[in-house]
Write an enzyme that holds these catalytic residues in place. Structure first.
Site, PDB file in Angstrom:
ATOM      1  CG  ASP A   1     -33.849   3.835  28.082  1.00  0.00           C
ATOM      2  OD1 ASP A   1     -33.065   4.033  27.761  1.00  0.00           O
ATOM      3  OD2 ASP A   1     -35.158   3.828  27.537  1.00  0.00           O
TER       4      ASP A   1
ATOM      5  CE  LYS B   1     -33.181  10.877  22.653  1.00  0.00           C
ATOM      6  NZ  LYS B   1     -34.236   9.766  23.494  1.00  0.00           N
TER       7      LYS B   1
ATOM      8  CE1 TYR C   1     -40.160   5.444  21.862  1.00  0.00           C
ATOM      9  CE2 TYR C   1     -38.899   6.446  21.360  1.00  0.00           C
ATOM     10  CZ  TYR C   1     -39.410   5.932  21.495  1.00  0.00           C
ATOM     11  OH  TYR C   1     -38.722   5.865  19.959  1.00  0.00           O
TER      12      TYR C   1
HETATM   13  C1  LIG Z   1     -35.183   8.253  22.635  1.00  0.00           C
HETATM   14  C2  LIG Z   1     -34.505   7.282  23.539  1.00  0.00           C
HETATM   15  C3  LIG Z   1     -34.875   6.497  22.793  1.00  0.00           C
HETATM   16  C4  LIG Z   1     -34.571   5.693  21.260  1.00  0.00           C
HETATM   17  O1  LIG Z   1     -33.263   6.725  21.352  1.00  0.00           O
HETATM   18  P1  LIG Z   1     -33.484   6.691  19.325  1.00  0.00           P
HETATM   19  O2  LIG Z   1     -31.482   7.324  20.056  1.00  0.00           O
HETATM   20  O3  LIG Z   1     -33.770   7.439  19.196  1.00  0.00           O
HETATM   21  O4  LIG Z   1     -33.798   5.291  18.867  1.00  0.00           O
HETATM   22  C5  LIG Z   1     -34.400   5.569  24.096  1.00  0.00           C
HETATM   23  N1  LIG Z   1     -35.210   5.326  25.313  1.00  0.00           N
HETATM   24  C6  LIG Z   1     -35.039   6.304  25.787  1.00  0.00           C
HETATM   25  C7  LIG Z   1     -35.399   7.277  27.126  1.00  0.00           C
HETATM   26  C8  LIG Z   1     -35.486   7.261  24.989  1.00  0.00           C
HETATM   27  O5  LIG Z   1     -35.746   8.596  25.405  1.00  0.00           O
END
Ligand SMILES: *Cc1c(COP(=O)(O)O)cnc(C)c1O
Length: 426
Positions: A238, A266, A143
């Site tokens: 990511d 995060k 994701y």
């Molecule tokens: C949480 C997450 C996102 C999205 O971040 P948001 O702050 O919720 O938009 C993108 N990539 C990864 C790997 C994530 O865990």
């Protein structure tokens, strides 16, 4: 008597789609009423009915030092007293950018944004602008936020182009994304052999944490690095979840792979909205106002959010922080595994740094297909048993879990005791 959580959820559903502002919060896959939280302190949260839980969600990752850490709260308060936003540069942004670059050698420059979604969306635009190519490769089960190019699922054949996985995403756009199997180096090689000269970027969760936790096969990451270099594609790690969570240098530090671009979120906001994308100077020089790739944000680098991130990262950089966090996380996973084994429950667990995966199957999965074979009913039973006993896990069998530095050995021991009781009644 109807609970306060239930009352709030009913009211919420009148005014907010599904009663929530992000879908997984709605408890749809586990059933039951979402808990509305009124307070969090250290490792614990309290819901609207006054019930307290040991929290293994941590706001889905950001709260690596626990809820309302006094140093983070003080930094936020100090920043707020100086003004909430200027729409002009502030010193804190420079401090945070420098700290990120010093923590991850692959970052020569970074741009701050307000969410992980914004970070990945911008990194992809930049990779396309830098290479002059359109094609994007992602992996099923990873994701990367909810931007259009990334809400795509695999086509019918391995090397066919993707289909939208959400309403509202144009099929024309999805066709620019190729969705492959995670941990499948041969599939990746075949995709490059067929489409290599058109690939702008490969985006990956170097440790996958959005289909439960899947560890990368080291050969998968090194093949990815080699293929991107050979074909001139941009490798994007990511690390929105893994950054500062699996170790001080992220997954890239742990596995010794240098991506071209990295996305963060995060933990770097410590519970406030901060994201970032960064990488090689030559690529970052294409971002406006230096270059032609447009990217902007009214609240980007917000001083209050940045203060929370800086205070959090300062705590995370204390000597021994990640060793202790990993040890606490292993205490939890070892304890849960022993409790399940004692009662003959088909269960496996693993952890990487401060994140963990729980699986209702005999062995830890290594692929998307394997993770999908976990027993969802068993997870739901475990989830509700633990919730009733005051231990809050993510309300889905397909999410990673998080331990914070505020969790003590006694909190984790209490969770293991509760799990024993749940498994004993299996
Ligand atoms: C949480 C997450 C996102 C999205 O971040 P948001 O702050 O919720 O938009 C993108 N990539 C990864 C790997 C994530 O865990």
């Amino acid at each position: 008597m109807i609970s306060r959580n239930q009352q709030l959820f009913e009211r919420a559903q009148q005014f907010i789609p599904g009663g929530v502002n992000s879908p997984v919060r709605a408890f749809r896959s586990v059933g039951g009423t979402p808990r509305f939280f009124v307070a969090g302190l250290g490792p614990r949260v309290t819901d609207a009915d006054g019930k307290s839980y040991v929290d293994y969600v941590g706001s889905w990752g950001p709260l690596i030092v626990g809820h309302a850490h006094p140093e983070v709260v003080a930094a936020v308060r100090d920043a707020a007293l100086r003004g909430l936003s200027f729409g002009a540069p502030t010193e804190g942004e420079v401090d945070l950018a420098e700290l990120l670059c010093r923590s991850m050698p692959a970052l020569e420059m970074v741009r701050l944004v307000s969410s992980g979604t914004e970070a990945t969306m911008s990194a992809i635009r930049l990779a396309r602008g830098y290479t002059g190519r359109d094609l994007l490769i992602k992996f099923e089960g990873c994701y990367h936020g909810h931007s259009d190019s990334l809400l795509v699922k695999a086509g019918s054949g391995m090397l066919t182009f993707g289909h939208p996985s959400s309403g509202g995403v144009p099929a024309d756009l999805a066709r620019h994304t190729l969705v492959l199997d995670y941990n499948d180096s041969e599939g990746l090689e075949a995709a490059f052999a067929e489409h290599g000269s058109r690939v702008a970027a490969v985006i990956v969760e170097a440790v996958a944490g959005n289909m439960n936790l899947i560890a990368p096969r080291p050969a998968f990451l090194s093949a990815m690095r080699e293929l991107c270099s050979r074909y001139g594609a941009v490798l994007i790690f990511d690390e929105v979840m893994t950054g500062f969570r699996v170790g001080g240098g992220g997954a890239q530090g742990l596995y010794g792979i240098t991506p071209d671009l990295t996305t963060l979120g995060k933990v770097i906001g410590g519970g406030m909205p901060v994201g970032a994308f960064g990488g090689r100077r030559e690529i970052m020089a294409k971002v406006a106002p230096l270059g032609p790739v447009y990217q902007a944000g009214t609240l980007s680098g917000n001083p209050v959010a940045v203060a929370a991130g800086l205070a959090t990262l300062k705590l995370v950089h204390a000597p021994g922080f990640h060793e202790r966090l990993a040890r606490l996380t292993r205490q939890l996973t070892d304890g849960l595994a022993a409790a399940a084994a004692k009662h003959g429950v088909s269960f496996s667990v693993q952890s990487i740094g401060g994140m963990f995966g729980l699986y209702f199957r005999d062995q830890c999965p290594q692929t998307y297909a394997e993770v999908m074979s976990c027993d969802r009913e068993a997870f739901n039973r475990f989830f509700h048993g633990m919730l009733a006993a005051g231990h809050y896990f993510a309300p889905s069998a397909f999410e990673a879990g998080f331990v914070s530095a505020a969790h003590g050995e006694a909190d984790i021991a209490a969770t293991v005791v509760a799990a024993e009781t749940v498994f004993a009644a299996w």
